[in-house]
Design an enzyme around this catalytic site. Sequence first.
Site, PDB file in Angstrom:
ATOM      1  N   LYS A 104     131.991 -25.518  55.889  1.00  0.00           N
ATOM      2  CA  LYS A 104     130.713 -26.182  55.621  1.00  0.00           C
ATOM      3  C   LYS A 104     130.126 -25.684  54.303  1.00  0.00           C
ATOM      4  O   LYS A 104     129.696 -26.474  53.446  1.00  0.00           O
ATOM      5  CB  LYS A 104     129.727 -25.916  56.762  1.00  0.00           C
ATOM      6  CG  LYS A 104     128.391 -26.651  56.624  1.00  0.00           C
ATOM      7  CD  LYS A 104     127.262 -25.955  57.363  1.00  0.00           C
ATOM      8  CE  LYS A 104     126.720 -24.801  56.542  1.00  0.00           C
ATOM      9  NZ  LYS A 104     125.421 -24.280  57.057  1.00  0.00           N
TER      10      LYS A 104
ATOM     11  N   LYS B 216     123.801 -18.745  47.004  1.00  0.00           N
ATOM     12  CA  LYS B 216     124.643 -18.560  48.193  1.00  0.00           C
ATOM     13  C   LYS B 216     126.000 -19.234  48.000  1.00  0.00           C
ATOM     14  O   LYS B 216     127.037 -18.716  48.441  1.00  0.00           O
ATOM     15  CB  LYS B 216     123.933 -19.119  49.430  1.00  0.00           C
ATOM     16  CG  LYS B 216     124.734 -19.019  50.734  1.00  0.00           C
ATOM     17  CD  LYS B 216     125.048 -17.565  51.121  1.00  0.00           C
ATOM     18  CE  LYS B 216     125.874 -17.484  52.408  1.00  0.00           C
ATOM     19  NZ  LYS B 216     125.084 -17.773  53.616  1.00  0.00           N
TER      20      LYS B 216
END
Length: 289
Positions: free
Chosen positions: A240, A172
């Site tokens: 983030k 990811k």
Amino acid sequence: MARIAFIGLGVMGGPIARHLRNAGHEMIVYNRSSAKTDKWVAEHGGQKTASPAEAAKDAEFVVSCVGTDDDLASITLGRDGVFAAMPKGSTFIDHTTVSARIARQLAVEAKGRGIHCVDAPVTGGQAGAENGTLAIMCGGTEAAVASATPVMAAYSKRVVHVGGPGDGQTAKMVNQICIAGVLQGLSEALHFAQCAELDLDKVFDAISGGAAQSWQMDNRWATMAKGEFDFGFAVDWMRKDLGLAIDEARANGASIPIAAMTDQFFSDIQYMGGGRQDTSALVRRLPKR
């Protein structure tokens, strides 16, 4: 049909849980905000619970989609966490984007309790969750991913087992590094075309069928030119995710200067008040002419 505990009913988790309910599974749901839980149960049925542990009791699968490493640690390893209640042989599937470190830690904890564990971050955004077309990158053992795949089929178009525990999260990070670089290049290209006083529609027609083409160009060129930035994945969340990638790069020795620079550009957008705008707001740093 399985008995599934679902933890986290936000913009991604809520639609994912809905697909599972529509597939006929028995759903027990928990969300930190009880109002979201009440709303979801009123719309889709199922059973609400007062804690993650209560939801996980007797569940064959526990699926989570929360926010951060701390959130994930709380709902798994906390006093009312699911790991204390999950039966041996059950499967934990986490769709939160978190650090590879906590994904590996949870895999170790789960193994000691006789639980299958899959770190399974997703890509496709809110639209993918709503439409059941997410792509899922999975880290874990062969047995764990094999157990989880039939459940994930209810809301995905692609499930790929990329490697061992933590590797789903690392994949990811690769995804987010790619997106950040493409968005910065697209922002500069659009700014350049505007400064050159080109017809942006004609430029798009000319370049979108060749090597410059990307999903971001196809879906965001026109809206970026109009100054519209309300299309899903927020700048706050990208920061983030890039922070996770930068931390992992420090650990594995990777050099990712473009990702680090673009992360700082996203911080400029936050300073401009655009933290909740979608990531294509990156172009706002470059003034129109």
